[in-house]
Structures are given as C-alpha cells and as structure tokens.
Design an enzyme around this catalytic site. Structure first.
Site, PDB file in Angstrom:
ATOM      1  N   ASP A  23       0.865  -1.172   0.000  1.00 33.02           N
ATOM      2  CA  ASP A  23       0.000   0.000   0.000  1.00 33.02           C
ATOM      3  C   ASP A  23       0.909   1.231   0.000  1.00 33.02           C
ATOM      4  O   ASP A  23       2.100   1.134   0.318  1.00 33.02           O
ATOM      5  CB  ASP A  23      -0.880  -0.043   1.251  1.00 33.02           C
ATOM      6  CG  ASP A  23      -1.682   1.221   1.448  1.00 33.02           C
ATOM      7  OD1 ASP A  23      -2.403   1.619   0.520  1.00 33.02           O
ATOM      8  OD2 ASP A  23      -1.574   1.818   2.542  1.00 33.02           O
ATOM      9  N   ASP A  25      -0.268   5.093   0.931  1.00 32.31           N
ATOM     10  CA  ASP A  25      -0.554   6.064   1.988  1.00 32.31           C
ATOM     11  C   ASP A  25      -0.578   5.392   3.355  1.00 32.31           C
ATOM     12  O   ASP A  25      -1.352   4.464   3.592  1.00 32.31           O
ATOM     13  CB  ASP A  25      -1.906   6.737   1.739  1.00 32.31           C
ATOM     14  CG  ASP A  25      -1.962   7.448   0.394  1.00 32.31           C
ATOM     15  OD1 ASP A  25      -1.040   8.221   0.109  1.00 32.31           O
ATOM     16  OD2 ASP A  25      -2.921   7.214  -0.364  1.00 32.31           O
ATOM     17  N   ASP A 181      -1.532  -0.679   5.991  1.00 28.40           N
ATOM     18  CA  ASP A 181      -1.763  -0.073   7.301  1.00 28.40           C
ATOM     19  C   ASP A 181      -3.239   0.000   7.673  1.00 28.40           C
ATOM     20  O   ASP A 181      -3.606   0.748   8.585  1.00 28.40           O
ATOM     21  CB  ASP A 181      -1.170   1.343   7.342  1.00 28.40           C
ATOM     22  CG  ASP A 181      -2.008   2.342   6.554  1.00 28.40           C
ATOM     23  OD1 ASP A 181      -2.391   2.027   5.406  1.00 28.40           O
ATOM     24  OD2 ASP A 181      -2.298   3.432   7.086  1.00 28.40           O
TER      25      ASP A 181
END
Length: 235
Positions: A23, A25, A181
């Site tokens: 991922d 961001d 995250d």
C-alpha cells in the site's frame, strides 16, 4: 516488535515469500497533509468547514470519493460530485509536496530489491497520482508495477488488481505478501488468497489492525525484512 496475529493456513504458512505488494498512503509514506490540503481546499469551495488531521487520518484509505462522503455525509449528490472533483483537482496540483517516506522504508525496500524480490504498489489513490507520488518520493524504480485506482470496481478490497499483479509476475497468490496499514489492505489480501503484514506506523491504530487479523503486525520497517525473508517468524 513483531506480533503474530492470525497465521495463514498451514499450506501457505511455511511457503517462501516470492513477491511483495505495498500500500502507499500510511505504509510507504506519510501523505496525510497533502490529502488534508486537497480535501480542505475542496470543502472550502463548497462552503464547508475544513477537517482536522485526526479526522482525515480516520477517513483515508478507501479513495477520494469515500473520503469526500465521510467529510460531508449530508451533502446531496450534486454537492458531493463537486466536492470530489475539487478535491481531485487540488490533489493533482500538489500530490506529494508534504509527503515523506517513513524512516527506514527506503532501506527496507532496497534490501528486498537486492534480494531480487519483485515489489509492487497497489493504492486506492487515483492511478496517475499514485505514479506521480511514487516517482516524486524517489522510489519509482523499485516497483514494477505501480498501480492506483482506475475504477470503482477495482478499488481495494476488491482482489482483482492484486491478482493481476500476481499474474503479471507469474506467481501464485499464496506466494505473495501484501503490506498495508488498514483493515482494507488486510481484507484485500484475504480476498486474493495472499498473506498480509500490517504496519503500526500508519494511519490506523494497532487495535483496529489486530481486529482485522493480519498474519503479522510490525512496529518498524526493519522488522519487515525479517518477516519477509524468514517467514514464518517465531514472533
């Protein structure tokens, strides 16, 4: 600290990791303030109150349209469409001005690349802005492919884009680990039949990540090398 949360099935638990999908961001880079700037520029354009950093941190991860819906839940469809377009325009003008790689990420990526592990980026950020941000952060040469969101049908947690990356590499889904995250990233990995490592340094707290049941939960990028090269780890 490496925390074993919800190990994969015995069939995949002991298999070596052949590829890694990241991922963007909250995983590779802290992009919160660029996203917040774009959102607040858009909110002001439709006479809405700007959001603070804690609000934006809680809302990000599912793409700009969802972010705008969360920021203006009572907006009618016309206002929402204007808000999304204004946010997209503002973000395109400044996609990575304030973005910073998390400490240790560059070193972890370099170590994996030196081991000839294929790396990819899969983001819910618009595709063109994903590429621009990765290049702007100076890590574009480490990832093949870099893939952002090109349609609502492909937005994580839909497994299609992750599976397309696996197919492009000629690897099975079970041999790939997705690093993210958020619960969305974990759900993407599970839907695709991949393993998952969740990171504590991003936009979500550890309790939320544990509840989503990744294989491992880690506290710093240096731990990623051990997890990915020694899987399974005796955490």
């Amino acid at each position: 600290m490496i925390e074993s949360v919800h190990p994969s099935s015995p069939e995949t638990r002991g298999a070596p990791v052949r590829g890694v999908i990241f991922d963007l961001d909250g995983t590779l880079a802290d992009t919160l303030h660029d996203i917040m700037h774009a959102l607040n520029t858009a909110l002001r354009s439709v006479s809405r109150r700007p959001a603070d950093a804690d609000q934006v941190r809680a809302w990000v991860g599912d793409g700009l349209p969802t972010l705008c819906r969360k920021a203006a839940p009572d907006a009618d469809e016309g206002t929402l469409a204007a808000l999304v377009e204004a946010a997209r325009t503002a973000y395109a003008a400044h996609p990575y001005d304030r973005a910073r790689l998390y400490a240790g990420i560059r070193e972890a990526l370099t170590a994996l690349a030196e081991r000839h592990v294929p790396l990819a980026v899969l983001s819910n950020k618009p595709h063109d802005l994903t590429i621009r941000t990765i290049d702007g952060l100076g890590i574009g040469d480490l990832f093949h492919p870099v893939r952002g969101c090109v349609s609502e049908a492909d937005r994580k947690p839909a497994p299609g884009p992750a599976l397309a990356i696996a197919q492009g590499w000629g690897l099975t889904a079970a041999s790939i680990v997705l690093v993210g995250d958020s619960a969305t990233d974990i759900a993407t990995a599970r839907a695709a039949g991949m393993r998952c490592v969740a990171v504590k340094w991003g936009f979500r707290d550890a309790a939320e990540l544990r509840a989503a049941k990744p294989d491992y939960l880690i506290s710093e990028p240096a731990e990623l090398i051990r997890v990915l090269t020694e899987w399974p780890v005796d955490a």
